[in-house]
Design a protein around this motif. Structure first.
Motif, PDB file in Angstrom:
ATOM      1  N   THR A 225       0.811  -1.212   0.000  1.00  0.00           N
ATOM      2  CA  THR A 225       0.000   0.000   0.000  1.00  0.00           C
ATOM      3  C   THR A 225       0.849   1.270   0.000  1.00  0.00           C
ATOM      4  OG1 THR A 225      -0.144  -0.119   2.409  1.00  0.00           O
ATOM      5  CG2 THR A 225      -1.931  -1.117   1.161  1.00  0.00           C
ATOM      6  N   ALA A 226       2.103   1.156   0.386  1.00  0.00           N
ATOM      7  CA  ALA A 226       2.971   2.332   0.473  1.00  0.00           C
ATOM      8  C   ALA A 226       3.118   3.010  -0.881  1.00  0.00           C
ATOM      9  CB  ALA A 226       4.342   1.921   1.014  1.00  0.00           C
ATOM     10  N   PHE A 227       3.248   2.230  -1.941  1.00  0.00           N
ATOM     11  CA  PHE A 227       3.454   2.819  -3.267  1.00  0.00           C
ATOM     12  C   PHE A 227       2.264   3.679  -3.665  1.00  0.00           C
ATOM     13  CE2 PHE A 227       3.291   2.734  -7.922  1.00  0.00           C
ATOM     14  CZ  PHE A 227       4.562   3.197  -8.222  1.00  0.00           C
ATOM     15  N   SER A 228       1.057   3.180  -3.443  1.00  0.00           N
ATOM     16  CA  SER A 228      -0.128   3.974  -3.767  1.00  0.00           C
ATOM     17  C   SER A 228      -0.235   5.208  -2.878  1.00  0.00           C
ATOM     18  CB  SER A 228      -1.393   3.122  -3.630  1.00  0.00           C
ATOM     19  OG  SER A 228      -1.461   2.156  -4.654  1.00  0.00           O
ATOM     20  N   ASN A 229       0.082   5.061  -1.600  1.00  0.00           N
ATOM     21  CA  ASN A 229       0.090   6.228  -0.712  1.00  0.00           C
ATOM     22  C   ASN A 229       0.927   7.352  -1.299  1.00  0.00           C
ATOM     23  OD1 ASN A 229      -1.485   5.360   1.487  1.00  0.00           O
ATOM     24  ND2 ASN A 229       0.244   4.369   2.476  1.00  0.00           N
ATOM     25  N   VAL A 230       2.157   7.029  -1.605  1.00  0.00           N
ATOM     26  CA  VAL A 230       3.117   8.059  -2.017  1.00  0.00           C
ATOM     27  C   VAL A 230       2.781   8.615  -3.396  1.00  0.00           C
ATOM     28  CG1 VAL A 230       5.534   8.528  -2.547  1.00  0.00           C
ATOM     29  CG2 VAL A 230       4.944   7.151  -0.544  1.00  0.00           C
ATOM     30  N   THR A 231       2.535   7.741  -4.358  1.00  0.00           N
ATOM     31  CA  THR A 231       2.314   8.224  -5.721  1.00  0.00           C
ATOM     32  C   THR A 231       1.006   9.010  -5.841  1.00  0.00           C
ATOM     33  OG1 THR A 231       1.367   6.067  -6.328  1.00  0.00           O
ATOM     34  CG2 THR A 231       3.707   6.427  -6.792  1.00  0.00           C
ATOM     35  N   MET A 232      -0.025   8.603  -5.106  1.00  0.00           N
ATOM     36  CA  MET A 232      -1.278   9.346  -5.182  1.00  0.00           C
ATOM     37  C   MET A 232      -1.170  10.695  -4.487  1.00  0.00           C
ATOM     38  SD  MET A 232      -4.197   6.384  -4.811  1.00  0.00           S
ATOM     39  CE  MET A 232      -4.358   5.103  -6.069  1.00  0.00           C
ATOM     40  N   LEU A 233      -0.476  10.744  -3.358  1.00  0.00           N
ATOM     41  CA  LEU A 233      -0.241  12.041  -2.716  1.00  0.00           C
ATOM     42  C   LEU A 233       0.614  12.932  -3.611  1.00  0.00           C
ATOM     43  CD1 LEU A 233       0.441  10.868   0.942  1.00  0.00           C
ATOM     44  CD2 LEU A 233      -1.460  12.315   0.201  1.00  0.00           C
ATOM     45  N   ASP A 234       1.600  12.356  -4.251  1.00  0.00           N
ATOM     46  CA  ASP A 234       2.470  13.116  -5.148  1.00  0.00           C
ATOM     47  C   ASP A 234       1.674  13.695  -6.322  1.00  0.00           C
ATOM     48  OD1 ASP A 234       5.111  14.011  -5.972  1.00  0.00           O
ATOM     49  OD2 ASP A 234       5.034  12.467  -7.519  1.00  0.00           O
ATOM     50  N   SER A 235       0.611  13.014  -6.735  1.00  0.00           N
ATOM     51  CA  SER A 235      -0.206  13.506  -7.844  1.00  0.00           C
ATOM     52  C   SER A 235      -1.089  14.687  -7.440  1.00  0.00           C
ATOM     53  CB  SER A 235      -1.080  12.375  -8.396  1.00  0.00           C
ATOM     54  OG  SER A 235      -2.147  12.054  -7.508  1.00  0.00           O
TER      55      SER A 235
END
Length: 342
Positions: free
Chosen positions: A154-164
């Motif tokens: 889930t970490a990858f989605s956390n970071v990439t979605m916040l980055d978007s």
């Protein structure tokens, strides 16, 4: 005697992980689906039951979560679903994700099963999307530094979605194992132009960050996230299964928001389990459920200096909403495998 109607065959659609990858569902679509269902929850357009746990006799290797929900606003007359997801932290030793899941979707008018879905992607994506939706409404719009502890799926989605959603200057990442955090940083660097910095400790990742996300994989509670790391105006998201939150963190937080208060009070796991069990977090001290904020029933961020904490445990209705998105896309593409049910 009345002649019985001829039995017609019933089919359901099986969607594997590779089937779902080929659908090309974007982060933006998942965020929109999650935001929509959280707002529907705030309007009372869902039927939601808190998760239950199945803890096998497996020496502490992990447990299963069983999530059940219905969303009235999806499809012609709603969609019901049940997800079973494992939480097995030693799986990395076998080259497996720690969270593997199956989601079943049903027609609520007849009970007929519609789909069996590999929900590993659904779990990862809806979790990151919930973090992003919370940040969209509760973090300072000018947030520039993201600190993230944990490198699980889930970490990858956390970071990439916040980055978007935010114009970040820096992403700091850490996890218990050096090889895990280094690999996570390499993977992120392939998907973002924002500088990614690996830190050796949670304190270094969080200290002075605008957005703090705690997604660790502890086996015993430990106070890794404490008041000294949370600056004025920060947005904090702790959701590890085993708590990494200090007992006094809520003393310095201005607002606590949850995804659902009944869910927050249920079960034996969760980042703020101790705070609920001891009364530090109660119906009186809770600011709002996120759905109340999305529907305007309660205010979100009212001051740039507010420290706001969102505790989301992962609602079944998110799985139903994202699973419905996946199923509709698969139907349009005629993807997956049709299986004769009866």
């Amino acid at each position: 005697m009345h002649a019985s109607a001829p039995r017609r065959p019933l089919w359901l659609r099986f969607l594997s992980g590779p089937d779902i990858e080929e659908l090309g569902i974007t982060s933006g679509e998942v965020i929109d689906a999650v935001e929509g269902v959280v707002a529907a929850h705030g309007r009372g357009e869902t039927v939601f039951e808190p998760r239950v746990h199945l803890v096998p006799d497996n020496g502490g290797a992990g447990h299963f979560n069983v999530l059940r929900g219905h969303v009235s606003s999806l499809g012609d007359h709603g969609v019901s679903g049940v997800k079973v997801v494992g939480d097995f932290h030693p799986n990395y030793r076998l080259g497996l994700p720690s969270e593997l899941a199956l989601l079943t979707l049903y027609d609520p008018a007849t009970g007929v099963p519609q789909a069996v879905i590999d929900a590993t992607f659904v779990t990862e994506a809806r979790t990151g999307a919930m973090t992003a939706v919370g940040a969209r409404h509760l973090a300072r719009p000018g947030s520039r530094v993201l600190g993230h502890a944990g490198a699980r799926g889930t970490a990858f989605s956390n970071v990439t979605m916040l980055d978007s959603l935010f114009d970040l200057d820096e992403i700091r990442v850490t996890s218990k194992r050096p090889e895990s955090r280094e690999e996570f940083a390499r993977r992120l660097a392939e998907h973002t132009d924002t500088p990614v910095r690996v830190t050796d400790s949670v304190a270094e990742a969080f200290d002075g960050a605008d957005i703090l996300v705690e997604a660790t994989r502890l086996t015993e509670p430990a106070p890794l996230l404490h008041p000294g790391l949370v600056k004025s105006g920060a947005f904090v998201v702790p959701y590890g299964t085993v708590s990494a939150v200090s007992h006094d963190l809520l003393d310095t937080v201005d607002k606590v928001v949850v995804d659902d208060w009944r869910e927050a009070r249920s079960g034996r796991f969760g980042a703020l389990r101790h705070h609920v069990d001891t009364g530090r977090l109660s119906a009186d001290t809770l600011h709002a459920e996120l759905g109340d904020i999305l529907t305007g029933r309660r205010p979100g961020r009212e001051d740039e200096r507010e420290r706001i904490l969102l505790w989301h445990r992962g609602l079944s209705i998110l799985d139903v909403a994202v699973g419905h998105l996946v199923l509709e896309r698969a139907r349009s593409a005629d993807a997956g495998t049709l299986l004769r049910y009866r």
